[in-house]
Design an enzyme around this catalytic site. Structure first.
Site, PDB file in Angstrom:
ATOM      1  N   ALA A  73       6.247  -5.044  -4.658  1.00  0.00           N
ATOM      2  CA  ALA A  73       6.683  -3.788  -5.274  1.00  0.00           C
ATOM      3  C   ALA A  73       7.562  -4.017  -6.494  1.00  0.00           C
ATOM      4  O   ALA A  73       8.466  -3.230  -6.784  1.00  0.00           O
ATOM      5  CB  ALA A  73       7.418  -2.950  -4.244  1.00  0.00           C
ATOM      6  N   HIS A  84      12.342 -12.175   3.457  1.00  0.00           N
ATOM      7  CA  HIS A  84      11.344 -11.518   4.325  1.00  0.00           C
ATOM      8  C   HIS A  84      10.127 -12.427   4.582  1.00  0.00           C
ATOM      9  O   HIS A  84       9.048 -12.204   4.069  1.00  0.00           O
ATOM     10  CB  HIS A  84      10.931 -10.138   3.830  1.00  0.00           C
ATOM     11  CG  HIS A  84      10.659  -9.980   2.368  1.00  0.00           C
ATOM     12  ND1 HIS A  84       9.749 -10.748   1.683  1.00  0.00           N
ATOM     13  CD2 HIS A  84      11.163  -9.097   1.471  1.00  0.00           C
ATOM     14  CE1 HIS A  84       9.710 -10.353   0.424  1.00  0.00           C
ATOM     15  NE2 HIS A  84      10.557  -9.362   0.264  1.00  0.00           N
ATOM     16  N   ARG A  92      -4.814 -26.383   6.768  1.00  0.00           N
ATOM     17  CA  ARG A  92      -4.689 -27.537   5.880  1.00  0.00           C
ATOM     18  C   ARG A  92      -3.750 -27.274   4.701  1.00  0.00           C
ATOM     19  O   ARG A  92      -3.505 -28.180   3.908  1.00  0.00           O
ATOM     20  CB  ARG A  92      -6.072 -27.958   5.360  1.00  0.00           C
ATOM     21  CG  ARG A  92      -6.911 -28.698   6.398  1.00  0.00           C
ATOM     22  CD  ARG A  92      -8.127 -29.357   5.766  1.00  0.00           C
ATOM     23  NE  ARG A  92      -9.068 -28.367   5.250  1.00  0.00           N
ATOM     24  CZ  ARG A  92     -10.063 -27.828   5.962  1.00  0.00           C
ATOM     25  NH1 ARG A  92     -10.209 -28.177   7.232  1.00  0.00           N
ATOM     26  NH2 ARG A  92     -10.869 -26.939   5.429  1.00  0.00           N
ATOM     27  N   ASP A 145      15.289  -4.264   4.091  1.00  0.00           N
ATOM     28  CA  ASP A 145      14.563  -4.184   2.812  1.00  0.00           C
ATOM     29  C   ASP A 145      14.317  -2.717   2.476  1.00  0.00           C
ATOM     30  O   ASP A 145      13.285  -2.347   1.897  1.00  0.00           O
ATOM     31  CB  ASP A 145      13.246  -4.962   2.873  1.00  0.00           C
ATOM     32  CG  ASP A 145      12.621  -5.193   1.495  1.00  0.00           C
ATOM     33  OD1 ASP A 145      13.333  -5.050   0.490  1.00  0.00           O
ATOM     34  OD2 ASP A 145      11.411  -5.484   1.424  1.00  0.00           O
ATOM     35  N   ALA A 149       6.115  -1.050  -0.389  1.00  0.00           N
ATOM     36  CA  ALA A 149       7.272  -1.055  -1.289  1.00  0.00           C
ATOM     37  C   ALA A 149       8.559  -1.007  -0.484  1.00  0.00           C
ATOM     38  O   ALA A 149       9.169   0.047  -0.318  1.00  0.00           O
ATOM     39  CB  ALA A 149       7.185   0.127  -2.248  1.00  0.00           C
ATOM     40  N   HIS A 168       5.631  -4.256   8.577  1.00  0.00           N
ATOM     41  CA  HIS A 168       5.624  -5.505   7.815  1.00  0.00           C
ATOM     42  C   HIS A 168       5.163  -6.712   8.630  1.00  0.00           C
ATOM     43  O   HIS A 168       4.655  -7.678   8.063  1.00  0.00           O
ATOM     44  CB  HIS A 168       7.021  -5.795   7.250  1.00  0.00           C
ATOM     45  CG  HIS A 168       7.356  -5.002   6.023  1.00  0.00           C
ATOM     46  ND1 HIS A 168       7.748  -3.688   6.081  1.00  0.00           N
ATOM     47  CD2 HIS A 168       7.350  -5.346   4.711  1.00  0.00           C
ATOM     48  CE1 HIS A 168       7.974  -3.253   4.850  1.00  0.00           C
ATOM     49  NE2 HIS A 168       7.737  -4.228   4.001  1.00  0.00           N
TER      50      HIS A 168
END
Length: 394
Positions: free
Chosen positions: A144, A220, A231, A278, A316, A255
């Site tokens: 965002a 975060h 890998r 956040d 956002a 999230h």
């Protein structure tokens, strides 16, 4: 005469464990005693001027948020004391008694101006410091943040923002793989500012280099960075495995899948996990349209997404408050109350270097505490000895 308040009858969460029928005594702005009723009873002639019996309640330390952009319809990025205080008060009503003000990517001069305003609020004791998130982040993982305003972390530009904060910068998120990244990490570490790896397209190896250079925070984790691959483990594995790194997690159910939260706790443990919000301006508000730095955000069903431009549809930030993160951790994620208290209070306080004042219920520390009911709903908030939300027993 110093006001004296005694809270009794609740389950009190102390650094050593949970005490049933506990007692917390507050004198002025500080805790003078916390423990079992038998161990902390008032002596002769020490009747408290205020007493509150809280049977069936929990008393936990005030929450510490390392990463919050706004709330109550206001944003720290607006660069005004009025909007900043609205955001601060909104989160205090939800138990966050200590917080960093997080900025959003913008023009350097504008960010420096914001830092000047925010630094005054730090000096007044309203904030614990400033967290710069952007503009030194990857265009491939900008989330965002406005792509046109991103730039590589030139140490001179990093220094400009740190200096603008006048000693109140506490953390800066950057992508260490960008030109100047490692040098900027070293500069931040040498300046006493937490270097956080985030919004990054870094490899496993480059992330390890950043930690060796002084990075100590994962912004975060899992969000705005490459996924774990068998890998190409990327930054997630490097950040999880290093004991020097504190892991931020946004526990809002949007999230992170619960399995990822469980993975982080299994690998890092509560001593290295810090729950953050956040949060942007819509925290504590209804669905609608809100600003986030230079961009517009549409909030639908509590989920915030960029509404226009090249990053339209990107999540956002959040509308989370830490009381909801606490309740979710215990009732849905299956964490213990003690683990959750560490992630919301003790661990972030220790990371910020203020654990001598906040983050746990101990004699001599600030009287910052939260009262919860049996369902872990917030019922009271005290900050520095004054009730922000006074408990009501029904």
């Amino acid at each position: 005469m110093v006001q004296r308040t005694v809270l009794t009858g609740a389950r009190v969460v102390l650094p050593g464990g949970v005490v049933d029928n506990g007692r917390v005594t507050v004198e002025g702005t500080r805790i003078s005693a916390a423990g079992s009723a038998a161990d902390t009873a008032s002596g002769p002639g020490e009747e408290a001027e205020r007493a509150l019996d809280l049977p069936g309640r929990w008393i936990v330390p005030g929450f510490v948020d390392l990463h919050v952009h706004g709330g109550g319809g206001a944003s720290f990025s607006a660069g005004t004391p009025e909007e900043s205080l609205t955001a601060i008060r909104t989160h205090r009503l939800h138990g966050t008694t200590t917080m960093l003000a997080s900025t959003v990517t913008g023009d350097l001069d504008d960010l420096a101006r914001q830092a000047t305003v925010l630094s005054e609020l730090v000096e007044q004791g309203e904030l614990a410091g400033i967290h710069f998130e952007g503009p030194f982040i990857s265009p491939h993982r900008c989330g965002a943040h406005q792509p046109s305003l991103l730039r590589a972390p030139d140490p001179a530009d990093v220094r400009k923002l740190v200096d603008a904060a006048r000693g109140t910068a506490r953390m800066m998120t950057l992508a260490p793989e960008l030109p100047g990244g490692l040098e900027s990490v070293r500069l931040l570490a040498d300046s006493g500012v937490l270097a956080a790896v985030g919004h990054t397209d870094s490899t496993y190896e480059a992330t390890r280099e950043a930690v060796e250079a002084g990075a100590t925070v994962a912004t975060h984790l899992f969000n705005a960075m490459p996924s774990l691959l068998h890998r190409a483990p990327g930054p997630i594995a490097a950040l999880l495995e290093d004991e020097r790194v504190t892991i931020e997690l946004i526990n809002d159910g949007t999230h992170l899948h619960p399995a990822m939260l469980e993975l982080a706790f299994h690998r890092a443990g509560a001593d290295r996990v810090a729950f953050i919000t956040d949060a942007m301006g819509a925290a504590g508000m209804n669905d609608g349209r809100y600003p986030l730095g230079p961009m517009e955000v549409e909030v639908t069903d509590g989920v915030a997404r960029i509404s226009d431009g090249p990053t339209a549809g990107s999540i956002a930030g959040s509308t989370l408050t830490l009381d909801r993160a606490f309740q979710r951790a215990v009732t849905i994620d299956g964490l213990s109350v003690a683990e959750t208290v560490k992630a919301l209070s003790a661990t972030p306080a220790r990371l910020l270097g203020i654990a001598d004042r906040v983050g746990s219920l101990e004699a001599g520390k600030d009287a910052d505490l939260v009262v919860l009911d049996d369902d872990f709903q917030l019922r009271g908030v005290m900050r520095r000895g004054s009730w922000v939300v006074r408990p009501e027993l029904g």
